[in-house]
Design an enzyme around this catalytic site. Structure first.
Site, PDB file in Angstrom:
ATOM      1  N   ASN A   1       0.834  -1.201   0.000  1.00 32.92           N
ATOM      2  CA  ASN A   1       0.000   0.000   0.000  1.00 32.92           C
ATOM      3  C   ASN A   1       0.868   1.251   0.000  1.00 32.92           C
ATOM      4  O   ASN A   1       2.095   1.180   0.000  1.00 32.92           O
ATOM      5  CB  ASN A   1      -0.922   0.005   1.224  1.00 32.92           C
ATOM      6  CG  ASN A   1      -2.314  -0.494   0.907  1.00 32.92           C
ATOM      7  OD1 ASN A   1      -2.906  -0.123  -0.100  1.00 32.92           O
ATOM      8  ND2 ASN A   1      -2.849  -1.364   1.755  1.00 32.92           N
TER       9      ASN A   1
ATOM     10  N   ASP B   1      -2.745   2.729   4.565  1.00 27.80           N
ATOM     11  CA  ASP B   1      -3.338   2.227   3.327  1.00 27.80           C
ATOM     12  C   ASP B   1      -2.847   3.115   2.185  1.00 27.80           C
ATOM     13  O   ASP B   1      -1.679   3.494   2.163  1.00 27.80           O
ATOM     14  CB  ASP B   1      -4.860   2.174   3.452  1.00 27.80           C
ATOM     15  CG  ASP B   1      -5.480   1.090   2.586  1.00 27.80           C
ATOM     16  OD1 ASP B   1      -5.371   1.183   1.351  1.00 27.80           O
ATOM     17  OD2 ASP B   1      -6.077   0.149   3.140  1.00 27.80           O
TER      18      ASP B   1
END
Length: 278
Positions: free
Chosen positions: A134, A184
């Site tokens: 990510n 993320d």
């Protein structure tokens, strides 16, 4: 504010197309690419994209990289990569015209993932042993890349050469383990600030180039914030995808905006997404 209320099981891969001036994003688990006007469904899970030209996108999927014709919806595989047990995840174009994307185990098996780069027809694996790749994004001068393994809670930084390939070993740039935060998707704005969606925290947090925390923008009613992107005609709107994945019926009722796309005008000024050179 809610930009698009269609619920995504796993929203990801938001990016603003600088030619079409519209937002694109993915619902990975439903194998769909969305824009506000149209959607495209694929036979495989898809997760991230870059723009090749006004009419074509480069799409990362569980089987490789595809060239999508936006008008017809037709697509062809440019490069095969991955295995039956993996899928693509986060991805973004770099300043040199390359495209980075991550692969991961479909059940997030430890260490089953990797990060790859496509540039002018060459596909190369850059890093492996990653669980959930990510936070792929690039400094405004193109001299460094960031990425994270969400499972470790750490964001890495690695230097790039003039062609956009990594030089040396990645180093830990931001360690979120003590705060229990899960990095993320991420994007860097015109002032060099790193904006990171933090899964489970319902926010996108901004960090200075030295890694110090500055501020956060919350996604109310949607704790699983997944990917930020700057866009709009003035590049000053922060868009954020979110997800429903892993939420049972009671959690979905408690967090009714989950899976929807948020838009926050006037947050910061972003940078246009670079064109991918194929």
């Amino acid at each position: 504010m809610i930009f698009d209320a269609r619920p995504c099981e796993l929203g990801e891969g938001a990016f603003w197309h600088p030619v079409h001036e519209r937002l694109f994003w993915f619902d990975i688990l439903n194998r769909t690419l969305h824009s506000q006007e149209k959607s495209w469904t694929f036979p495989h899970m898809v997760s991230a994209a870059g723009w090749l030209d006004a009419e074509h996108l480069l799409i990362a999927s569980e089987v490789g990289l595809h060239r999508l014709d936006l008008a017809s919806g037709g697509h062809e595989v440019l490069a095969h990569v991955g295995s039956p047990g993996t899928r693509s995840n986060d991805g973004r174009a770099d300043r040199q015209g390359g495209f980075w994307f991550g692969l991961m185990g479909k059940r997030a098996e430890p260490g089953a993932g990797s990060i790859w780069r496509w540039h002018r027809g060459e596909l190369r694996r850059l890093f492996d042993g990653i669980t959930i790749p990510n936070a792929i994004c690039f400094t405004s001068d193109g001299r460094a890349a960031h990425f994270a393994d969400t499972a470790t809670g750490r964001v890495m930084k690695v230097a790039l050469d003039a062609g956009g390939w990594p030089v040396g070993e990645p180093e830990v740039w931001l360690d979120l383990t003590s705060e229990g935060l899960n990095p993320d998707g991420a994007v860097i704005d015109s002032e060099g600030l790193f904006w990171n969606a933090q899964w489970g925290a319902g926010r996108v947090a901004a960090y200075a180039p030295d890694g110090s925390f500055l501020r956060a923008v919350e996604t109310p009613g949607a704790p699983q914030s997944s990917c930020p992107a700057f866009g709009g005609t003035d590049m000053r709107t922060l868009f954020v995808t979110t997800a429903l994945e892993h939420m049972d019926e009671s959690a979905r009722k408690a967090h009714p905006a989950s899976g929807q796309v948020f838009a926050f005008p006037g947050i910061a000024r972003g940078l246009p997404e670079p064109q991918v050179l194929s």
